[in-house]
Write a protein that holds these residues in place. Structure first.
Motif, PDB file in Angstrom:
ATOM      1  N   ILE A 212       0.812  -1.216   0.000  1.00 14.50           N
ATOM      2  CA  ILE A 212       0.000   0.000   0.000  1.00 14.50           C
ATOM      3  C   ILE A 212       0.847   1.269   0.000  1.00 14.50           C
ATOM      4  CG2 ILE A 212      -1.876  -1.230   1.131  1.00 14.50           C
ATOM      5  CD1 ILE A 212      -1.305   0.327   3.671  1.00 14.50           C
ATOM      6  N   GLY A 213       2.172   1.092  -0.131  1.00 16.88           N
ATOM      7  CA  GLY A 213       3.044   2.247  -0.280  1.00 16.88           C
ATOM      8  C   GLY A 213       3.347   2.996   0.989  1.00 16.88           C
ATOM      9  N   MET A 214       3.282   2.307   2.146  1.00 11.80           N
ATOM     10  CA  MET A 214       3.624   2.950   3.411  1.00 11.80           C
ATOM     11  C   MET A 214       5.132   3.116   3.546  1.00 11.80           C
ATOM     12  SD  MET A 214       1.156   0.898   6.086  1.00 11.80           S
ATOM     13  CE  MET A 214       1.893   1.697   7.529  1.00 11.80           C
ATOM     14  N   SER A 215       5.538   4.109   4.323  1.00 16.70           N
ATOM     15  CA  SER A 215       6.901   4.215   4.805  1.00 16.70           C
ATOM     16  C   SER A 215       6.905   3.807   6.275  1.00 16.70           C
ATOM     17  CB  SER A 215       7.409   5.651   4.656  1.00 16.70           C
ATOM     18  OG  SER A 215       6.692   6.518   5.541  1.00 16.70           O
ATOM     19  N   GLY A 216       8.065   3.870   6.911  1.00 16.04           N
ATOM     20  CA  GLY A 216       8.107   3.644   8.345  1.00 16.04           C
ATOM     21  C   GLY A 216       8.769   2.340   8.730  1.00 16.04           C
ATOM     22  N   SER A 217       8.894   2.150  10.053  1.00 16.39           N
ATOM     23  CA  SER A 217       9.539   0.951  10.565  1.00 16.39           C
ATOM     24  C   SER A 217       9.123   0.700  12.004  1.00 16.39           C
ATOM     25  CB  SER A 217      11.065   1.096  10.489  1.00 16.39           C
ATOM     26  OG  SER A 217      11.497   2.218  11.241  1.00 16.39           O
ATOM     27  N   LYS A 246      -8.928  -3.652   0.692  1.00 15.91           N
ATOM     28  CA  LYS A 246      -8.349  -3.647  -0.654  1.00 15.91           C
ATOM     29  C   LYS A 246      -7.504  -2.399  -0.860  1.00 15.91           C
ATOM     30  CE  LYS A 246     -10.548  -5.315  -4.201  1.00 15.91           C
ATOM     31  NZ  LYS A 246     -11.523  -5.518  -5.299  1.00 15.91           N
ATOM     32  N   TRP A 247      -6.540  -2.507  -1.756  1.00 18.66           N
ATOM     33  CA  TRP A 247      -5.803  -1.334  -2.231  1.00 18.66           C
ATOM     34  C   TRP A 247      -5.928  -1.353  -3.749  1.00 18.66           C
ATOM     35  CZ3 TRP A 247      -4.136   2.744   0.385  1.00 18.66           C
ATOM     36  CH2 TRP A 247      -3.392   3.700  -0.310  1.00 18.66           C
ATOM     37  N   ASN A 248      -6.752  -0.434  -4.236  1.00 20.91           N
ATOM     38  CA  ASN A 248      -7.120  -0.465  -5.650  1.00 20.91           C
ATOM     39  C   ASN A 248      -7.785  -1.810  -5.940  1.00 20.91           C
ATOM     40  OD1 ASN A 248      -7.170   1.253  -7.903  1.00 20.91           O
ATOM     41  ND2 ASN A 248      -5.009   1.731  -7.623  1.00 20.91           N
ATOM     42  N   THR A 249      -7.203  -2.611  -6.824  1.00 22.06           N
ATOM     43  CA  THR A 249      -7.814  -3.911  -7.139  1.00 22.06           C
ATOM     44  C   THR A 249      -7.149  -5.065  -6.386  1.00 22.06           C
ATOM     45  OG1 THR A 249      -6.343  -4.143  -9.058  1.00 22.06           O
ATOM     46  CG2 THR A 249      -8.503  -3.133  -9.435  1.00 22.06           C
ATOM     47  N   THR A 250      -6.183  -4.757  -5.535  1.00 21.47           N
ATOM     48  CA  THR A 250      -5.429  -5.793  -4.820  1.00 21.47           C
ATOM     49  C   THR A 250      -6.044  -6.052  -3.455  1.00 21.47           C
ATOM     50  OG1 THR A 250      -3.377  -5.125  -5.934  1.00 21.47           O
ATOM     51  CG2 THR A 250      -3.174  -6.455  -3.925  1.00 21.47           C
ATOM     52  N   ARG A 251      -6.371  -7.291  -3.191  1.00 19.85           N
ATOM     53  CA  ARG A 251      -6.887  -7.673  -1.886  1.00 19.85           C
ATOM     54  C   ARG A 251      -5.718  -7.796  -0.906  1.00 19.85           C
ATOM     55  NH1 ARG A 251     -11.016  -7.075   1.028  1.00 19.85           N
ATOM     56  NH2 ARG A 251     -12.341  -7.559  -0.784  1.00 19.85           N
ATOM     57  N   ILE A 252      -5.755  -7.028   0.184  1.00 20.19           N
ATOM     58  CA  ILE A 252      -4.707  -7.060   1.195  1.00 20.19           C
ATOM     59  C   ILE A 252      -5.101  -7.984   2.340  1.00 20.19           C
ATOM     60  CG2 ILE A 252      -3.268  -5.685   2.744  1.00 20.19           C
ATOM     61  CD1 ILE A 252      -2.914  -4.992  -0.235  1.00 20.19           C
ATOM     62  N   VAL A 253      -6.296  -7.786   2.860  1.00 22.59           N
ATOM     63  CA  VAL A 253      -6.817  -8.622   3.942  1.00 22.59           C
ATOM     64  C   VAL A 253      -8.296  -8.836   3.666  1.00 22.59           C
ATOM     65  CG1 VAL A 253      -7.298  -6.627   5.434  1.00 22.59           C
ATOM     66  CG2 VAL A 253      -6.974  -8.888   6.467  1.00 22.59           C
ATOM     67  N   SER A 254      -8.822  -9.979   4.062  1.00 20.31           N
ATOM     68  CA  SER A 254     -10.202 -10.317   3.702  1.00 20.31           C
ATOM     69  C   SER A 254     -11.197  -9.383   4.388  1.00 20.31           C
ATOM     70  CB  SER A 254     -10.514 -11.763   4.083  1.00 20.31           C
ATOM     71  OG  SER A 254     -10.459 -11.933   5.486  1.00 20.31           O
ATOM     72  N   GLU A 255     -12.259  -9.094   3.665  1.00 21.99           N
ATOM     73  CA  GLU A 255     -13.320  -8.263   4.219  1.00 21.99           C
ATOM     74  C   GLU A 255     -13.976  -8.959   5.406  1.00 21.99           C
ATOM     75  OE1 GLU A 255     -17.315  -5.807   2.726  1.00 21.99           O
ATOM     76  OE2 GLU A 255     -16.114  -6.964   1.298  1.00 21.99           O
ATOM     77  N   SER A 256     -14.063 -10.275   5.365  1.00 27.46           N
ATOM     78  CA  SER A 256     -14.688 -11.005   6.472  1.00 27.46           C
ATOM     79  C   SER A 256     -13.894 -10.835   7.763  1.00 27.46           C
ATOM     80  CB  SER A 256     -14.826 -12.488   6.123  1.00 27.46           C
ATOM     81  OG  SER A 256     -13.559 -13.071   5.873  1.00 27.46           O
TER      82      SER A 256
END
Length: 358
Positions: A212-217, A246-256
């Motif tokens: 998702i384009g985060m920075s940090g650590s 979701k991030w755009n069309t990419t599923r990151i973690v399930s909605e459920s």
């Protein structure tokens, strides 16, 4: 002549009907959810005027934020930036700590690991860490599931500080029978690392941060594992959560999983999910207390709002009904009243936000 006149009337009516059937909005709002590109500083904006908000209330909000020791503040509407402000010497690139607002990162990555079949949050923690990860008796330790860690009802004694070594994780009550805010949740990072055969940081970076384009650590401060990033990275995470994983069309973690995470997770503290705070419930508990308070968590905020809340007033508010993600980073708002999560600042801040958006 009469025929020509009738034709003109018919043409006029056709044009009138066509115009009425498709009225033109002079200030249309693009309802499509926007995501800023990865590896770019580009982030589209929308104006307060276009949204029909009260422009005269923006400066009072910013003045209040500055007075209350805020460093970074953002409001997203449907993913686009409406307000972005850096105060008290902070900049858009300066990292700041999430404190306990970062617990929601651990919750989310736990959901990703479950989606991938690496863990099941209903399983006991010792399935992944082995026995002896606490100093409880084996039968009591084996009552503690991963879900208990995510829900803050492990039964571990919360009066012994943040150390999560076995000797400091002592029995207070059976898992599931007592809600208490405790650093033992961080053992979920160990669970994910063990199940994935990767370090927590590598798994987190690959499955969430980079996607998702985060920075940090992550920075270890004694027994605490604290995430630091710029304000936009906090907003990116909030946007992904608002977008139901979701991030755009990419599923990151399930909605459920997110539906479970952002609804009441146990029968003691109605205002707590899987490390998320929930507004609009009839009662709530707070850290370092066994008292139940009647009423909603943040009365001035929308009932469907849920939040990542951290020490010294680190905030991510997600409000589906208003299409909003709101982020606040900074020092404690009320210097004489530092808190671990919820504070009076939340309700005051929402009164200012409401004046702007309503």
């Amino acid at each position: 002549m009469k025929t020509s006149f009738h034709i003109l009337i018919i043409l006029f009516l056709m044009v009138s009907c066509s115009s009425n059937d498709n009225p033109t909005d002079p200030n249309p709002i693009n309802e499509e959810l926007y995501f800023p590109p990865i590896n770019s500083e580009t982030w589209e904006t929308t104006s307060i005027a276009d949204l029909g908000w009260n422009e005269s209330e923006l400066q009072p909000l910013l003045d209040y934020l500055e007075e209350k020791n805020t460093k970074g503040f953002m409001i997203l509407y449907n993913g686009k930036i409406v307000v972005e402000s850096y105060l008290n010497g902070h900049t858009d690139s300066t990292p700041w700590y999430w404190a306990s607002a970062g617990k929601t990162l651990t919750s989310t990555v736990s959901g990703i690991a479950q989606d991938e079949g690496l863990i099941n949050i209903n399983n006991k923690v010792s399935d992944y860490l082995g026995t002896g990860w606490t100093s409880e008796t084996l039968d009591k330790e084996n009552l503690i599931t991963c879900k208990n860690l995510l829900s803050m009802n492990s039964g571990i004694d919360d009066s012994l500080g943040d150390d999560v070594s076995p000797s400091n994780l002592q029995y207070k009550a059976d898992a599931g029978t007592r809600w208490a805010y405790h650093n033992v949740y961080v053992k979920m990072q160990d669970v994910v690392a063990a199940a994935s055969n990767e370090t927590w940081t590598n798994y987190f970076n690959t499955k969430l941060k980079d996607k998702i384009g985060m920075s940090g650590s992550w920075i270890d401060l004694g027994p605490l594992s604290v995430y630091w990033s710029n304000t936009r990275s906090m907003a990116r995470f909030g946007l992904m959560i608002y977008a139901n994983g979701k991030w755009n069309t990419t599923r990151i973690v399930s909605e459920s999983f997110l539906n479970e995470a952002t609804n009441t997770s146990q029968n003691i503290n109605q205002a707590y999910g899987y490390l998320w705070w929930l507004n609009g419930k009839s009662s709530y508990h707070l850290p370092q207390s066994q008292l139940e308070f009647n009423g909603t968590l943040i009365p001035n905020a929308p009932a469907d709002m849920y939040a990542a809340l951290g020490k010294n007033d680190q905030k991510i508010y997600v409000v589906p009904s208003k299409k909003l993600v709101i982020v606040r980073m900074g020092d404690v708002a009320n210097l004489d009243n530092p808190t671990f999560a919820l504070s009076g600042f939340d309700n005051e801040l929402w009164s200012k936000i409401n004046a702007l958006i309503e």
